[in-house]
Design a protein around this motif. Structure first.
Motif, mmCIF file in Angstrom:
data_model
loop_
_atom_site.group_PDB
_atom_site.id
_atom_site.type_symbol
_atom_site.label_atom_id
_atom_site.label_comp_id
_atom_site.label_asym_id
_atom_site.label_seq_id
_atom_site.Cartn_x
_atom_site.Cartn_y
_atom_site.Cartn_z
ATOM 1 N N UNK A 23 4.326 6.191 12.491
ATOM 2 C CA UNK A 23 2.922 5.869 12.232
ATOM 3 C C UNK A 23 2.588 6.318 10.818
ATOM 4 N N UNK A 24 1.967 5.422 10.069
ATOM 5 C CA UNK A 24 1.672 5.682 8.663
ATOM 6 C C UNK A 24 0.162 5.647 8.437
ATOM 7 N N UNK A 25 -0.372 6.732 7.863
ATOM 8 C CA UNK A 25 -1.796 6.814 7.532
ATOM 9 C C UNK A 25 -2.024 6.118 6.196
ATOM 10 N N UNK A 26 -2.806 5.034 6.243
ATOM 11 C CA UNK A 26 -3.080 4.251 5.038
ATOM 12 C C UNK A 26 -4.368 4.673 4.344
ATOM 13 N N UNK A 27 -5.008 5.715 4.894
ATOM 14 C CA UNK A 27 -6.281 6.167 4.340
ATOM 15 C C UNK A 27 -7.404 5.875 5.308
ATOM 16 N N UNK A 28 -7.431 6.609 6.429
ATOM 17 C CA UNK A 28 -8.476 6.401 7.424
ATOM 18 C C UNK A 28 -8.086 5.449 8.529
ATOM 19 N N UNK A 29 -6.975 4.753 8.382
ATOM 20 C CA UNK A 29 -6.508 3.823 9.406
ATOM 21 C C UNK A 29 -4.980 3.862 9.434
ATOM 22 N N UNK A 30 -4.418 3.817 10.645
ATOM 23 C CA UNK A 30 -2.974 3.941 10.805
ATOM 24 C C UNK A 30 -2.309 2.590 11.018
ATOM 25 N N UNK B 208 0.836 -1.203 0.000
ATOM 26 C CA UNK B 208 0.000 0.000 0.000
ATOM 27 C C UNK B 208 0.870 1.253 0.000
ATOM 28 N N UNK B 209 0.262 2.361 -0.378
ATOM 29 C CA UNK B 209 0.927 3.662 -0.252
ATOM 30 C C UNK B 209 0.300 4.398 0.922
ATOM 31 N N UNK B 210 1.139 4.939 1.784
ATOM 32 C CA UNK B 210 0.650 5.668 2.942
ATOM 33 C C UNK B 210 1.423 6.949 3.140
ATOM 34 N N UNK B 211 0.957 7.739 4.097
ATOM 35 C CA UNK B 211 1.604 9.010 4.425
ATOM 36 C C UNK B 211 2.124 8.956 5.852
ATOM 37 N N UNK B 212 3.384 9.309 6.036
ATOM 38 C CA UNK B 212 3.980 9.316 7.375
ATOM 39 C C UNK B 212 3.284 10.376 8.216
ATOM 40 N N UNK B 213 2.656 9.924 9.281
ATOM 41 C CA UNK B 213 1.841 10.800 10.116
ATOM 42 C C UNK B 213 2.607 11.325 11.322
ATOM 43 N N UNK B 214 3.413 10.448 11.915
ATOM 44 C CA UNK B 214 4.158 10.818 13.111
ATOM 45 C C UNK B 214 5.389 9.924 13.234
ATOM 46 N N UNK C 209 10.249 10.981 6.707
ATOM 47 C CA UNK C 209 9.932 12.277 7.314
ATOM 48 C C UNK C 209 8.411 12.474 7.322
ATOM 49 N N UNK C 210 7.931 13.273 8.249
ATOM 50 C CA UNK C 210 6.492 13.514 8.393
ATOM 51 C C UNK C 210 5.933 14.148 7.114
ATOM 52 N N UNK C 211 4.806 13.605 6.640
ATOM 53 C CA UNK C 211 4.170 14.108 5.425
ATOM 54 C C UNK C 211 4.614 13.407 4.159
ATOM 55 N N UNK C 212 5.655 12.596 4.256
ATOM 56 C CA UNK C 212 6.174 11.892 3.079
ATOM 57 C C UNK C 212 5.283 10.696 2.723
#
Length: 317
Positions: free
Chosen positions: A219-226, A206-212, A247-250
């Motif tokens: 912690x990676x946001x996968x789209x509504x679930x971490x 999956x592609x996710x966004x680094x949240x923290x 990095x955060x936001x990546x």
């Protein structure tokens, strides 16, 4: 009206009664106090002349049909919705309003969106006590706690932005509208979460966004679930802190290592997307060969030497 007069004057005696009955019926169907459809029959430098099918025509100030630059947005023959305010204006004409019709239509649309739970578009104008003033066609209040899903210290960055909002409270008589950006984001997140859960299983990429980022991982946001990406699953090589890799936001690609559907706990990996370098170490570094490496740590019993990312050897003291 002129057409009605010509027809009435030219009508034979026997047809006068029938025409007058039709004319009176048309007047009964157009009454003050509501929005009616009219036709532009004239445009002057100061007013727009509107025929709504009544016994007289009405004039509306041209400003109500002009944009911010002063350009008139209507021409003769256009159909427009206007509010029929009164049948007794100055000079015998009827009183019409374009702005009031637009305002009524806007309130009706806001009420419909509120009842249906739909989002509306708005522009955050500026700060007020406890939140923000939002232009949704009418002034609305956005509580500070409803700007974003997560607490945000820099609220000023939202000023001047245009976004979609859910309507929390709606009181038309008082002209009171309370909106929430957070509620709409949470709703969208829940929808995304359901879609992600449908395809979530071990081995899925999956592609996710680094949240923290923490000391032990990210912690990676996968789209509504971490999901949690542990530091040991980031790279085959040695790293001291997760910030060396992400990095955060990546946006990053990850693979699902473990998934507990009941607790909704997801363990993720990055290094698993590339081959384990130890699988080919025997072929690349045969016993007795001479190699070049980098000393990465010193211990009392010797030195650790990195031959490539993920491959280290010990030179004993």
């Amino acid at each position: 009206m002129a057409q009605y007069e010509e027809q009435r004057k030219g009508a034979p005696p026997g047809g006068a009664t029938e025409f007058e009955a039709l004319f009176e019926e048309s007047l009964r169907s157009v009454k003050p106090g509501g929005v009616v459809k009219g036709t532009v029959v004239g445009v002057t430098s100061t007013h727009v002349l509107i025929d709504v099918g009544y016994k007289s025509e009405g004039q509306i100030p041209i400003q109500e049909f002009s944009d911010r630059e002063g350009n008139v947005q209507v021409k003769v023959g256009d159909d427009v919705d206007v509010f029929f305010d009164s049948s007794e204006g100055e000079g015998g004409g009827i009183v019409l309003s374009r702005q009031r019709a637009e305002n009524l239509k806007l309130w009706e649309e806001l009420e419909k969106a509120y009842n249906e739970g739909r989002g509306i578009e708005g522009h955050i104008m500026g700060k007020v006590k406890g939140g923000f003033k939002v232009d949704v066609g009418v002034p609305a209040f956005l509580p500070g706690s409803h700007v974003d899903i997560r607490p945000n210290r820099n609220l000023d960055r939202f000023i001047g932005t245009t976004d979609r909002f859910a309507i929390l409270k709606f009181n038309r008589p008082r002209g009171n509208v309370v909106v929430s950006r957070r509620a709409l984001l949470e709703k969208e997140r829940d929808t995304l979460k359901k879609e992600v859960l449908k395809i979530l299983e071990e081995g899925v990429i999956l592609e996710g966004t680094v949240k923290n980022i923490t000391g032990y991982g990210a912690f990676v946001d996968l789209g509504g679930i971490d999901g949690i990406l542990h530091i040991s699953d980031m790279s085959w090589g040695r790293i001291n802190h997760p910030s060396e890799i992400v990095r955060v936001g990546e946006k990053i690609k990850v693979v699902v290592l473990k998934f507990d559907s009941e607790k909704e706990r997801i363990s993720l990996g990055m290094k698993q997307l590339t081959p384990d370098p130890w699988h080919t170490v025997a072929e690349k570094y045969p016993v007795g060969s001479r190699v070049h490496g980098k000393v990465i740590s010193l211990m009392d019993y010797g030195a650790f030497v990195e031959l490539e990312s993920g491959i280290e050897g010990l030179v004993h003291i």
